[in-house]
Design a protein around this motif. Structure first.
Motif, mmCIF file in Angstrom:
data_model
loop_
_atom_site.group_PDB
_atom_site.id
_atom_site.type_symbol
_atom_site.label_atom_id
_atom_site.label_comp_id
_atom_site.label_asym_id
_atom_site.label_seq_id
_atom_site.Cartn_x
_atom_site.Cartn_y
_atom_site.Cartn_z
ATOM 1 N N ALA A 58 0.974 -1.135 -0.039
ATOM 2 C CA ALA A 58 0.047 -0.034 0.131
ATOM 3 C C ALA A 58 0.860 1.373 0.101
ATOM 4 N N ALA A 59 2.011 1.288 0.712
ATOM 5 C CA ALA A 59 2.905 2.379 0.888
ATOM 6 C C ALA A 59 3.521 2.680 -0.611
ATOM 7 N N ILE A 60 4.027 1.537 -1.400
ATOM 8 C CA ILE A 60 4.544 1.512 -2.262
ATOM 9 C C ILE A 60 3.562 2.206 -3.501
ATOM 10 N N ALA A 61 2.302 1.583 -3.375
ATOM 11 C CA ALA A 61 1.363 2.260 -4.506
ATOM 12 C C ALA A 61 0.905 3.775 -4.128
ATOM 13 N N VAL A 62 0.985 4.157 -3.112
ATOM 14 C CA VAL A 62 0.778 5.537 -2.705
ATOM 15 C C VAL A 62 1.850 6.471 -3.237
ATOM 16 N N GLY A 63 3.254 5.716 -2.959
ATOM 17 C CA GLY A 63 4.219 6.275 -3.415
ATOM 18 C C GLY A 63 4.574 6.383 -4.950
ATOM 19 N N THR A 64 3.963 5.544 -5.442
ATOM 20 C CA THR A 64 4.202 5.635 -6.830
ATOM 21 C C THR A 64 3.250 6.537 -7.662
ATOM 22 N N PHE A 65 1.732 6.447 -7.001
ATOM 23 C CA PHE A 65 0.932 7.511 -7.327
ATOM 24 C C PHE A 65 1.364 8.871 -7.030
ATOM 25 N N LEU A 66 2.006 9.283 -6.211
ATOM 26 C CA LEU A 66 2.660 10.529 -6.007
ATOM 27 C C LEU A 66 3.819 10.941 -6.924
ATOM 28 N N ALA A 67 4.584 9.855 -7.137
ATOM 29 C CA ALA A 67 5.636 9.967 -8.251
ATOM 30 C C ALA A 67 5.042 10.528 -9.588
ATOM 31 N N THR A 68 3.790 9.805 -9.806
ATOM 32 C CA THR A 68 3.285 10.072 -11.108
ATOM 33 C C THR A 68 2.555 11.582 -11.127
ATOM 34 N N ILE A 69 2.306 11.907 -9.901
ATOM 35 C CA ILE A 69 1.904 13.459 -9.644
ATOM 36 C C ILE A 69 3.177 14.377 -10.000
ATOM 37 N N ALA A 70 4.166 13.928 -9.402
ATOM 38 C CA ALA A 70 5.482 14.992 -9.676
ATOM 39 C C ALA A 70 5.957 14.895 -11.031
ATOM 40 N N VAL A 71 5.844 13.586 -11.653
ATOM 41 C CA VAL A 71 6.196 13.654 -13.129
ATOM 42 C C VAL A 71 5.097 14.441 -13.943
ATOM 43 N N GLY A 72 4.084 14.562 -13.396
ATOM 44 C CA GLY A 72 3.264 15.304 -14.486
ATOM 45 C C GLY A 72 3.483 16.919 -14.140
ATOM 46 N N PHE A 73 3.840 17.334 -12.970
ATOM 47 C CA PHE A 73 4.165 18.588 -12.637
ATOM 48 C C PHE A 73 5.450 19.001 -13.372
ATOM 49 N N ALA A 74 6.087 18.147 -13.231
ATOM 50 C CA ALA A 74 7.712 18.547 -13.787
ATOM 51 C C ALA A 74 7.693 18.570 -15.387
ATOM 52 N N GLY A 75 6.774 17.523 -15.922
ATOM 53 C CA GLY A 75 6.716 17.646 -17.329
ATOM 54 C C GLY A 75 5.733 18.804 -18.180
ATOM 55 N N LEU A 76 4.691 19.026 -17.414
ATOM 56 C CA LEU A 76 3.859 20.039 -17.999
ATOM 57 C C LEU A 76 3.471 21.042 -16.530
ATOM 58 N N PRO A 77 4.236 21.791 -16.079
ATOM 59 C CA PRO A 77 3.869 22.513 -14.968
ATOM 60 C C PRO A 77 2.811 23.532 -15.102
#
Length: 106
Positions: A58-77
């Motif tokens: 569950a912690a890894i799933a939440v971390g991966t989800f947050l990483a996708t959000i970070a990638v989205g902000f970095a790629g298309l701020p």
């Protein structure tokens, strides 16, 4: 590897389904996090992981989800910060929304 280019897999990817990412969910929650990053609904599987006491997954799933959000902000701020302030206005014949709805005047 051949299964990844099969018709069902390609069709799911083409229409934006995340079923194959959920299959990867058994790999410590990474697939569930990726699927939830694309569509929010698969995030409910994190609750399942918590109920079944799979806290690490569950912690890894939440971390991966947050990483996708970070990638989205970095790629298309700019696009990540903007949000619609009101629903789109209907325009065109009989209020139909068309591809040119963004250019319709209020």
């Amino acid at each position: 590897m051949v299964g990844l280019v099969s018709q069902p897999v390609l069709l799911n990817a083409t229409i934006g389904q995340v079923n194959m990412l959920l299959v990867l969910g058994d790999v410590a929650g990474i697939g569930i996090g990726l699927a939830a990053g694309i569509k929010l609904v698969p995030g409910i599987f994190v609750v399942y992981l918590l109920i079944t006491r799979q806290f690490r997954a569950a912690a890894i799933a939440v971390g991966t989800f947050l990483a996708t959000i970070a990638v989205g902000f970095a790629g298309l701020p700019r696009d990540s910060r903007s949000r619609p302030s009101s629903p789109p206005r209907p325009c065109g014949p009989r209020g139909a929304r068309t591809a040119t709805a963004a250019t319709c005047s209020p």
